[in-house]
Design a protein around this motif. Structure first.
Motif, short mmCIF file in Angstrom:
data_model
loop_
_atom_site.label_atom_id
_atom_site.label_comp_id
_atom_site.label_asym_id
_atom_site.label_seq_id
_atom_site.Cartn_x
_atom_site.Cartn_y
_atom_site.Cartn_z
N GLY A 176 0.83 -1.20 0.00
CA GLY A 176 0.00 0.00 0.00
C GLY A 176 0.87 1.25 0.00
O GLY A 176 1.77 1.39 -0.82
N CYS A 177 0.61 2.14 0.94
CA CYS A 177 1.37 3.38 1.02
C CYS A 177 2.13 3.44 2.33
O CYS A 177 1.84 2.71 3.29
N ALA A 178 3.11 4.34 2.38
CA ALA A 178 3.91 4.57 3.58
C ALA A 178 3.89 6.05 3.91
O ALA A 178 4.08 6.89 3.03
N GLU A 179 3.65 6.35 5.17
CA GLU A 179 3.56 7.73 5.64
C GLU A 179 4.56 7.96 6.76
O GLU A 179 4.63 7.16 7.71
N LEU A 180 5.33 9.01 6.65
CA LEU A 180 6.27 9.38 7.71
C LEU A 180 5.52 10.13 8.80
O LEU A 180 5.01 11.24 8.58
N LEU A 181 5.48 9.56 10.00
CA LEU A 181 4.73 10.16 11.10
C LEU A 181 5.57 11.13 11.91
O LEU A 181 5.11 12.24 12.23
N TYR A 182 6.78 10.75 12.24
CA TYR A 182 7.60 11.56 13.14
C TYR A 182 9.05 11.15 13.01
O TYR A 182 9.36 10.01 12.63
N VAL A 183 9.95 12.09 13.32
CA VAL A 183 11.39 11.84 13.33
C VAL A 183 11.94 12.37 14.65
O VAL A 183 11.77 13.56 14.96
N SER A 184 12.58 11.51 15.41
CA SER A 184 13.23 11.93 16.66
C SER A 184 14.73 11.99 16.46
O SER A 184 15.30 11.18 15.71
N THR A 185 15.39 12.94 17.11
CA THR A 185 16.82 13.13 16.96
C THR A 185 17.49 13.23 18.32
O THR A 185 16.87 13.64 19.31
N ASN A 186 18.75 12.85 18.35
CA ASN A 186 19.56 12.96 19.57
C ASN A 186 20.98 13.36 19.15
O ASN A 186 21.57 12.72 18.28
N VAL A 187 21.51 14.42 19.76
CA VAL A 187 22.83 14.96 19.41
C VAL A 187 23.78 14.72 20.57
O VAL A 187 23.48 15.09 21.72
N ASP A 188 24.94 14.11 20.28
CA ASP A 188 25.97 13.87 21.28
C ASP A 188 27.32 14.28 20.72
O ASP A 188 27.63 13.99 19.56
N PRO A 189 28.16 14.93 21.54
CA PRO A 189 29.49 15.33 21.06
C PRO A 189 30.42 14.13 20.93
O PRO A 189 30.29 13.13 21.64
N ILE A 190 31.38 14.26 20.02
CA ILE A 190 32.42 13.25 19.86
C ILE A 190 33.64 13.71 20.65
O ILE A 190 34.21 14.76 20.39
N CYS A 191 34.05 12.91 21.62
CA CYS A 191 35.10 13.34 22.54
C CYS A 191 36.45 13.47 21.85
O CYS A 191 37.22 14.40 22.14
N PHE A 192 36.76 12.57 20.94
CA PHE A 192 38.08 12.58 20.33
C PHE A 192 38.17 13.51 19.13
O PHE A 192 39.23 13.63 18.52
N ASN A 193 37.06 14.18 18.75
CA ASN A 193 37.08 15.08 17.61
C ASN A 193 36.28 16.32 17.97
O ASN A 193 35.05 16.34 17.87
N LYS A 194 36.97 17.36 18.43
CA LYS A 194 36.32 18.56 18.92
C LYS A 194 35.50 19.23 17.82
O LYS A 194 35.93 19.36 16.68
N GLY A 195 34.30 19.63 18.20
CA GLY A 195 33.42 20.34 17.27
C GLY A 195 32.52 19.45 16.45
O GLY A 195 31.61 19.96 15.78
#
Length: 307
Positions: free
Chosen positions: A95-114
């Motif tokens: 049938g069809c596919a519908e995108l309902l929601y997108v969740s995100t999580n941001v974490d820093p990389i310790c060995f690569n600043k920025g």
């Protein structure tokens, strides 16, 4: 020899080393207007129509990427009523596919600043037609989840932001933390590439079990979802296009030409939006093709086939 009126006021002598190959004739130089080293907010005197320089608060895109994911054999967790129909089905139609929601999580990389890792989870509503014997197909629906991770540059910042619209005593989890960039995901509804019906595996493995589904996602289906491992299973393949970027708050100095005032006047003055139907009909073109059907492709209009 140039006339006196056309002689340049400034020229480069060929004997001076300017960093490039000297030519045996004077090089004419156009007069360049000196730009100020630093522009301050306020009125600007400029011939290009810029009215003033304004400092605005906005989001700056630190880094971005685009992706074209081909997601194969993604399990669909059906509703309980749909699972009962699927257990009796012999075949399914996508049938069809519908995108309902997108969740995100941001974490820093310790060995690569920025740099930061951005974990993205897509929640889809999948529908299909299940064929049960010779009866009409039964529509089934369920949830599919896709996880991915990207690495983007977000810069470094140690300041904390406090605004006047914050609560007087916010919860501990709502207190401002380290100044991390904000992840933004732009995506469209995926393409359904394929769908298949398989029997449940005999190993009863837990590797396909789904957890941490937000309640707001479960409420989109109208009934409880079946996360069990028994019965037949439905798998779908999707094609997903998405843009992912990291943004930070910043203040920029931009040129302003003028205030943005709408040129279009509001209609329906006095609360009456009725229009003359005959006036609308006068703007409709006469349907010539309805009275004179088009010739077959390749015909030249003579109608006799003699050409």
């Amino acid at each position: 020899m140039l006339p006196q009126s056309l002689r340049p006021s400034l020229f480069f002598s060929p004997g001076i080393d300017w960093g490039w190959k000297a030519l045996p004739f004077p090089i004419l130089i156009r007069e360049v207007t000196n730009m100020p080293e630093k522009v301050m907010p306020g009125p600007v005197s400029d011939a290009a129509g810029i009215r003033e320089a304004v400092c605005v608060h906005t989001k700056k895109i630190m880094d971005a990427c685009r992706d074209k994911d081909c997601i194969e054999d993604l399990r669909v967790y059906l509703t309980k009523s749909s699972q009962c129909a699927l257990d009796r089905a012999c075949n399914v139609k996508a049938g069809c596919a519908e995108l309902l929601y997108v969740s995100t999580n941001v974490d820093p990389i310790c060995f690569n600043k920025g740099f930061y890792t951005v974990d993205v989870r897509y929640f889809y509503r999948i529908t299909a037609d299940a064929f049960v014997g010779a009866a009409r197909p039964v529509e089934v629906s369920g949830l599919a989840v896709f996880d991915k991770r990207v690495i983007l540059f977000g810069g470094e910042g140690s300041s904390k932001t406090f605004t006047s619209d914050m609560a007087d005593c916010p919860d501990l989890q709502n207190l401002p933390q380290a100044n991390q960039p904000m992840a933004v995901v732009e995506a469209v509804d995926p393409l359904t590439l394929g769908m298949k019906l398989v029997d449940a595996c005999d190993c009863h493995c837990e590797c396909c079990e789904l957890s941490d589904v937000p309640p707001c996602i479960c409420s989109c289906f109208g009934s409880d979802l079946d996360f069990g491992s028994e019965g037949k299973r439905l798998y779908v393949s999707l094609g997903q296009f998405s843009l992912i970027r990291l943004e930070r708050d910043t203040q920029l100095l931009i040129p302003v030409y003028d205030y943005c005032m709408p040129e279009k006047e509001c209609t329906c003055d006095g609360g009456s939006c009725e229009e003359d139907p005959c006036e609308i009909f006068r703007h409709v073109k006469f349907p010539v093709n309805e009275f004179f059907p088009a010739d077959r492709p390749g015909a030249d209009g003579c109608g006799c086939g003699c050409c």
